[in-house]
Design a protein around this motif. Structure first.
Motif, short mmCIF file in Angstrom:
data_model
loop_
_atom_site.label_atom_id
_atom_site.label_comp_id
_atom_site.label_asym_id
_atom_site.label_seq_id
_atom_site.Cartn_x
_atom_site.Cartn_y
_atom_site.Cartn_z
N ALA A 167 28.76 31.53 10.07
CA ALA A 167 28.31 30.62 11.12
C ALA A 167 29.48 30.07 11.92
N ALA A 168 30.68 30.06 11.35
CA ALA A 168 31.86 29.55 12.05
C ALA A 168 32.41 30.54 13.08
N GLU A 169 31.90 31.76 13.11
CA GLU A 169 32.37 32.74 14.07
C GLU A 169 32.04 32.29 15.50
N LYS A 170 32.94 32.60 16.43
CA LYS A 170 32.75 32.19 17.83
C LYS A 170 31.90 33.18 18.61
N ASP A 171 31.82 34.42 18.13
CA ASP A 171 31.11 35.46 18.88
C ASP A 171 29.80 35.89 18.23
N SER A 172 29.35 35.20 17.21
CA SER A 172 28.10 35.60 16.56
C SER A 172 27.45 34.39 15.92
N GLU A 173 26.20 34.57 15.52
CA GLU A 173 25.45 33.56 14.79
C GLU A 173 24.79 34.22 13.61
N GLY A 187 19.59 21.61 0.99
CA GLY A 187 18.92 20.33 1.19
C GLY A 187 17.99 20.34 2.39
N LEU A 188 17.30 21.45 2.62
CA LEU A 188 16.38 21.57 3.76
C LEU A 188 14.94 21.43 3.29
N PRO A 189 14.03 20.99 4.19
CA PRO A 189 12.63 20.78 3.79
C PRO A 189 11.89 22.10 3.61
N LYS A 190 10.87 22.07 2.75
CA LYS A 190 10.05 23.24 2.52
C LYS A 190 9.09 23.46 3.69
N GLY A 191 8.64 24.70 3.83
CA GLY A 191 7.70 25.03 4.89
C GLY A 191 7.32 26.49 4.82
N ASP A 247 8.54 30.97 14.50
CA ASP A 247 8.05 29.60 14.35
C ASP A 247 8.40 29.02 12.98
N CYS A 248 8.79 29.86 12.03
CA CYS A 248 9.12 29.40 10.69
C CYS A 248 10.62 29.19 10.49
N VAL A 249 11.43 29.57 11.48
CA VAL A 249 12.87 29.48 11.36
C VAL A 249 13.31 28.03 11.54
N LEU A 250 14.25 27.59 10.70
CA LEU A 250 14.79 26.23 10.76
C LEU A 250 16.17 26.27 11.38
N ALA A 251 16.34 25.54 12.47
CA ALA A 251 17.67 25.37 13.06
C ALA A 251 18.37 24.23 12.34
N THR A 252 19.64 24.40 12.02
CA THR A 252 20.38 23.39 11.26
C THR A 252 21.41 22.71 12.16
N ASP A 253 22.01 21.64 11.62
CA ASP A 253 23.05 20.95 12.36
C ASP A 253 24.41 21.62 12.20
N ILE A 254 24.46 22.73 11.48
CA ILE A 254 25.67 23.55 11.42
C ILE A 254 25.57 24.58 12.53
N ALA A 255 26.47 24.50 13.49
CA ALA A 255 26.40 25.38 14.66
C ALA A 255 26.39 26.84 14.24
N GLY A 256 25.43 27.59 14.78
CA GLY A 256 25.34 29.02 14.51
C GLY A 256 24.59 29.39 13.26
N HIS A 314 17.47 20.49 11.82
CA HIS A 314 17.30 20.01 10.45
C HIS A 314 18.70 19.87 9.83
N PRO A 315 19.11 18.66 9.46
CA PRO A 315 20.46 18.47 8.92
C PRO A 315 20.60 19.08 7.53
N VAL A 316 21.73 19.71 7.32
CA VAL A 316 22.07 20.26 6.01
C VAL A 316 22.72 19.15 5.18
N ASP A 317 22.25 18.98 3.95
CA ASP A 317 22.76 17.94 3.07
C ASP A 317 24.13 18.37 2.53
N ARG A 318 25.20 17.68 2.98
CA ARG A 318 26.53 18.03 2.52
C ARG A 318 26.73 17.75 1.04
N ASP A 319 26.02 16.76 0.51
CA ASP A 319 26.12 16.49 -0.92
C ASP A 319 25.56 17.65 -1.75
N CYS A 320 24.48 18.26 -1.25
CA CYS A 320 23.94 19.43 -1.94
C CYS A 320 24.95 20.58 -1.92
N LEU A 321 25.64 20.75 -0.80
CA LEU A 321 26.66 21.79 -0.73
C LEU A 321 27.74 21.56 -1.78
#
Length: 328
Positions: free
Chosen positions: A163-169, A187-191, A207-216, A88-95
């Motif tokens: 999330a930018a850490e190399k050794d953790s998420e 900017g993520l969808p509801k659920g 099953d409710c967790v949303l993976a984003t396009d921001i690594a980690g 799920h892409p994070v809306d950079r404009d919302c950020l």
């Protein structure tokens, strides 16, 4: 000369007088047997060479049987927990509108500040894990004493920085069930989300967790609001659900954006399930009494940190972020 007379014989004993009167043929002591009869009321140990042939023919006694050791129940085998792969892409404009960290942007003072914050958080996690702490060490609660003090702002920025850490998420959980804001800020969808899982046994939290396009970075929505939020959090299912969020992932940090501690009770309930809490105090708004009251309500948490928000004055002249924009 002195007259010497024969001394009288010593008097006879009763037995000697009886012998002389009745002629018993002389007194003799009773014969003493050479070997006394063996006692019948005790066990007599025999040496091996004196054992009778019948005893030699007997089979050797069996060795004593060791007591049976009760079987130890095998450790339960847990199923693997995997988050959905859908991105799920994070809306950079919302950020940008909410003044949050831009993952692909330039280094700013905001990013540098939260880099320092996340270092303290990660150091506390490692220390707790080294001391034998369980998965609670991986859970961090972010709250404030009262509304509008910046706790959601700090929770989201901390998650973006981590999330930018190399050794953790990181998994960002929106636990402000009455007024959720994490999905809107990203900017993520509801659920369905956290509260839905606590209220329904047939729903798995992963099953409710949303993976984003921001690594980690993963996000768990708050879910549908109920009038029994605190009661669901106080149930035994909460521990089971939270265990699934970190099962098999010792380097995953779970950040909870909770309601204000003095405005809603879920913050105090969540404090029982986290290893550290960050209490956000706004420099121009938070009073000492409300801060002390909030710390009392969160006292179940073993490690409480304070984060000063909206501070515009630095006595030391700290100017994070400006250094990266200067030319060499």
């Amino acid at each position: 000369m002195t007259e010497q007379r024969k001394l009288p014989d010593p008097p006879k004993t009763l037995l000697e007088r009886a012998e002389s009167m009745f002629g018993l043929g002389g007194y003799k002591p009773a014969p003493v047997p050479d070997e006394l009869a063996k006692p019948v009321n005790r066990r007599v140990s025999k040496r091996k060479e004196e054992a009778s042939p019948a005893e030699v023919a007997k089979p050797a006694a069996q060795a004593p049987v060791a007591p049976s050791v009760p079987e130890v129940a095998p450790e339960p085998v847990y199923e693997d927990v995997r988050f959905p792969d859908a991105i799920h892409p994070v809306d950079r404009d919302c950020l940008a509108r909410h003044g949050l960290i831009q993952p692909e942007g330039q280094v700013t003072a905001l990013l540098e500040e939260f880099r320092i914050v996340k270092r303290r958080v990660l150091a506390a996690v490692r220390k707790a894990q080294e001391s034998g702490s369980d998965a609670m060490a991986q859970r961090v609660l972010v709250c404030s004493p009262l509304p509008d003090e910046g706790k959601s702002f700090c929770a989201v920025n901390l998650a973006l920085a981590m999330a930018a850490e190399k050794d953790s998420e990181v998994l960002l959980v929106d636990a402000d069930f009455a007024k959720p804001s994490v999905l809107k800020m990203l900017g993520l969808p509801k659920g369905p989300g956290f509260m839905d899982v606590l209220a329904r046994d047939d729903l798995k939290v992963e099953d409710c967790v949303l993976a984003t396009d921001i690594a980690g970075l993963h996000v768990l929505p708050a879910g549908n609001h109920t009038t029994s939020d605190s009661e669901f959090l106080a149930s035994h299912r909460t521990a089971e659900v939270l265990d699934r969020l970190t099962r098999g992932s010792p380097k995953r940090i779970v950040i909870f954006d909770s309601p204000p501690a003095l405005a809603a009770s879920p913050a105090a309930e969540l404090a029982n399930h986290v290893g550290q809490a960050i209490v956000v105090a706004r420099a121009d708004r938070t009073g000492q009494s409300s801060l002390e009251d909030a710390l009392t309500l969160l006292s179940a948490c073993p490690d409480i940190k304070l984060l000063l928000n909206a501070a515009h004055f630095s006595p030391s002249g700290r100017r994070f972020g400006a250094y990266y924009g200067e030319e060499a």
